[in-house]
Design an enzyme around this catalytic site. Structure first.
Site, PDB file in Angstrom:
ATOM      1  N   HIS A  13       0.753  -1.259  -0.024  1.00 46.45           N
ATOM      2  CA  HIS A  13      -0.002  -0.078  -0.079  1.00 46.45           C
ATOM      3  C   HIS A  13       0.992   1.177  -0.057  1.00 46.45           C
ATOM      4  O   HIS A  13       1.463   1.492   0.988  1.00 46.45           O
ATOM      5  CB  HIS A  13      -0.941  -0.029   1.280  1.00 46.45           C
ATOM      6  CG  HIS A  13      -1.992   1.076   1.199  1.00 46.45           C
ATOM      7  ND1 HIS A  13      -3.220   0.984   1.720  1.00 46.45           N
ATOM      8  CD2 HIS A  13      -1.529   2.314   0.974  1.00 46.45           C
ATOM      9  CE1 HIS A  13      -3.877   2.048   1.547  1.00 46.45           C
ATOM     10  NE2 HIS A  13      -2.988   2.979   1.210  1.00 46.45           N
ATOM     11  N   HIS A  15       1.416   5.330  -1.587  1.00 50.62           N
ATOM     12  CA  HIS A  15       1.380   6.775  -2.256  1.00 50.62           C
ATOM     13  C   HIS A  15       2.526   7.205  -2.925  1.00 50.62           C
ATOM     14  O   HIS A  15       3.289   7.421  -2.053  1.00 50.62           O
ATOM     15  CB  HIS A  15       0.463   7.780  -1.653  1.00 50.62           C
ATOM     16  CG  HIS A  15      -1.036   7.160  -1.075  1.00 50.62           C
ATOM     17  ND1 HIS A  15      -1.875   7.331  -1.577  1.00 50.62           N
ATOM     18  CD2 HIS A  15      -1.049   6.539  -0.112  1.00 50.62           C
ATOM     19  CE1 HIS A  15      -2.980   6.710  -1.035  1.00 50.62           C
ATOM     20  NE2 HIS A  15      -2.448   6.011   0.209  1.00 50.62           N
ATOM     21  N   LYS A  99      -9.257  -0.111  -5.986  1.00 53.33           N
ATOM     22  CA  LYS A  99      -9.177   0.691  -4.652  1.00 53.33           C
ATOM     23  C   LYS A  99     -10.673   1.272  -4.492  1.00 53.33           C
ATOM     24  O   LYS A  99     -10.943   2.010  -5.342  1.00 53.33           O
ATOM     25  CB  LYS A  99      -8.170   1.659  -4.659  1.00 53.33           C
ATOM     26  CG  LYS A  99      -8.174   2.396  -2.958  1.00 53.33           C
ATOM     27  CD  LYS A  99      -7.471   1.699  -2.142  1.00 53.33           C
ATOM     28  CE  LYS A  99      -8.038   2.130  -0.683  1.00 53.33           C
ATOM     29  NZ  LYS A  99      -6.710   3.067  -0.317  1.00 53.33           N
ATOM     30  N   HIS A 136     -10.665   1.329   1.785  1.00 53.76           N
ATOM     31  CA  HIS A 136     -10.234   2.094   2.582  1.00 53.76           C
ATOM     32  C   HIS A 136     -11.648   2.144   3.570  1.00 53.76           C
ATOM     33  O   HIS A 136     -12.626   2.755   3.098  1.00 53.76           O
ATOM     34  CB  HIS A 136     -10.193   3.858   2.000  1.00 53.76           C
ATOM     35  CG  HIS A 136     -10.081   4.708   3.413  1.00 53.76           C
ATOM     36  ND1 HIS A 136      -8.383   5.324   3.671  1.00 53.76           N
ATOM     37  CD2 HIS A 136     -10.865   5.113   4.251  1.00 53.76           C
ATOM     38  CE1 HIS A 136      -8.829   5.969   4.349  1.00 53.76           C
ATOM     39  NE2 HIS A 136     -10.123   5.799   5.022  1.00 53.76           N
ATOM     40  N   HIS A 174      -4.699  -0.565   5.825  1.00 54.66           N
ATOM     41  CA  HIS A 174      -4.249   0.160   6.862  1.00 54.66           C
ATOM     42  C   HIS A 174      -5.181   0.088   8.271  1.00 54.66           C
ATOM     43  O   HIS A 174      -5.751   0.902   8.642  1.00 54.66           O
ATOM     44  CB  HIS A 174      -4.057   1.533   6.950  1.00 54.66           C
ATOM     45  CG  HIS A 174      -5.042   2.117   5.844  1.00 54.66           C
ATOM     46  ND1 HIS A 174      -6.475   2.207   5.922  1.00 54.66           N
ATOM     47  CD2 HIS A 174      -5.008   2.921   4.581  1.00 54.66           C
ATOM     48  CE1 HIS A 174      -7.092   2.925   5.055  1.00 54.66           C
ATOM     49  NE2 HIS A 174      -6.224   3.289   4.143  1.00 54.66           N
ATOM     50  N   ASP A 247       1.322   2.536   3.471  1.00 50.45           N
ATOM     51  CA  ASP A 247       0.409   4.080   3.360  1.00 50.45           C
ATOM     52  C   ASP A 247       1.380   5.190   3.423  1.00 50.45           C
ATOM     53  O   ASP A 247       0.770   6.176   3.827  1.00 50.45           O
ATOM     54  CB  ASP A 247      -0.778   3.944   4.426  1.00 50.45           C
ATOM     55  CG  ASP A 247      -1.807   4.993   3.744  1.00 50.45           C
ATOM     56  OD1 ASP A 247      -1.873   5.289   2.787  1.00 50.45           O
ATOM     57  OD2 ASP A 247      -2.622   5.398   4.723  1.00 50.45           O
TER      58      ASP A 247
END
Ligand code: DOR
Ligand code: ZN
Length: 343
Positions: A13, A15, A99, A136, A174, A247
């Site tokens: 995970h 970004h 996602k 999420h 997460h 994350d």
């Protein structure tokens, strides 16, 4: 000197953004991890296979020469996602998951899904084509206390999704609460979870005690100590349902240290070191390799990596920031000392 050698890990995970921020952050991840699941919440979001291919090219261009790193792309689920696009994604060797962001839940989630019932045809297609859904897991209801949003999501939406699509592979991303951990533990083998370094190392006091510390603010927000302990127990249990997903979420320092600061902790600069610290404190360094290097690959049905990485028990100070020119990113634990260092 004490050392710890592991099969090269993956980050399930991540970004990395685009443009100058991508160029600033990608080397941190590529030096540690062989592969990473790349989040699609750009502005505008990555919703099609074609967009993901272009984004993948940008990422590959930004990796420093000589480093072997594979970005694993994902697509952003919206109410407008077509079953044809899901089929194309399943046929593409680059796309590994969709996602799901509840609309309004977090950074760049405006294009997310307002009512999960409206995407039932898309979830049926994911189940049919055996493409994982990454969630999420927070409700967006403004009346729901921010510390209860994950638990509420599990009770209402996750229970329904996993009941109505029993073969769908789901990663609850997460996880931050005891309730989410328990749900994943008792669910079938097709339900797994990622855990971040910040949720293993800190509880909500880190954000609020002694002053407001924006670099500990992420979503889902850090919880009480009892929840942190449940996450440490899950991560160090040896259960293949829990695996590494940082994350890591870079934001410019000016947008974090702000009257309305962005959510996200930047951890890619020291991801494996942060996890090593958490596992060592729990007396479970022997469980780090499964969590970091095996279980995620198994879940995504990808081969385990064959190279190794070595961590040295050698203290170093985290820089105050990374980036040049207009880009300054404050990393997690900026200015603090870490015990482990990647060789
Ligand atoms: O803290 C977060 N930051 N949580 C998310 O879900 C998104 C991420 C981001 O993109 O900045
Ligand atoms: Zn994220």
């Amino acid at each position: 000197m004490k050392t710890l050698t592991l099969t090269r890990p993956d980050d399930w995970h991540l970004h990395v953004r685009n443009g100058a921020v991508l160029k600033t952050v990608i080397a941190h991840t590529a030096k540690q991890f062989a592969r990473a699941i790349i989040m699609p919440n750009l502005k505008p979001p990555v919703t099609t296979v074609l967009q993901a291919q272009a984004y993948r090219e940008d990422i590959l261009q930004a990796i420093p020469a000589g480093i072997n790193f594979t970005p694993l792309m994902t697509l952003y689920m919206t109410a407008a996602t077509t079953v044809e696009e899901i089929k194309l994604a399943a046929e593409s060797s680059y796309i590994h998951a969709f996602k799901l962001y509840p609309a309004g839940a977090t950074t760049n989630s405006d294009a997310g899904v307002a009512d999960i019932k409206t995407i039932y045809p898309q979830l049926a297609a994911l189940e049919k084509y055996d493409l994982p859904l990454l969630i999420h897991g927070e409700v967006v209801d403004e009346h729901c206390d921010i510390f209860d949003r994950e638990r509420e999501f599990v009770d209402t939406h996750l229970v329904a999704i996993t009941r109505d699509f029993p073969a769908l592979r789901v990663v609850l991303e997460h996880v931050t609460t005891l309730e989410a951990v328990q749900f994943v533990e008792f669910a079938g083998a097709n339900i797994a979870a990622t855990i971040t370094p910040q949720h293993l190392l800190f509880n909500r006091n880190a954000i609020l005690a002694g002053g407001i510390r924006p670099h500990f603010y992420c979503l889902p927000i850090l919880k009480r100590e009892q929840h942190r302990l449940a996450l440490v127990k899950a991560a160090t249990s040896g259960s293949s349902k829990f695996f590494l997903g940082t994350d890591s979420a870079p934001h410019l320092t000016t947008l974090k240290e702000n009257a309305c600061g962005c959510a996200g902790c930047y951890s890619a600069h020291a991801a494996l070191e942060l996890y090593a610290q958490a596992f060592e404190t729990a007396g479970a360094l022997d469980k780090l390799e499964g969590f970091a290097s095996f279980y995620g690959a198994d879940f995504y049905r990808l081969p385990r990596n064959s190279e190794t990485v070595t961590l040295l028990k050698s203290a170093w100070k985290v820089p105050e920031n990374y980036g040049t020119g207009d880009v300054s990113i404050t990393p997690l634990l900026a200015g603090e000392e870490l015990n482990w260092q990647l060789q």
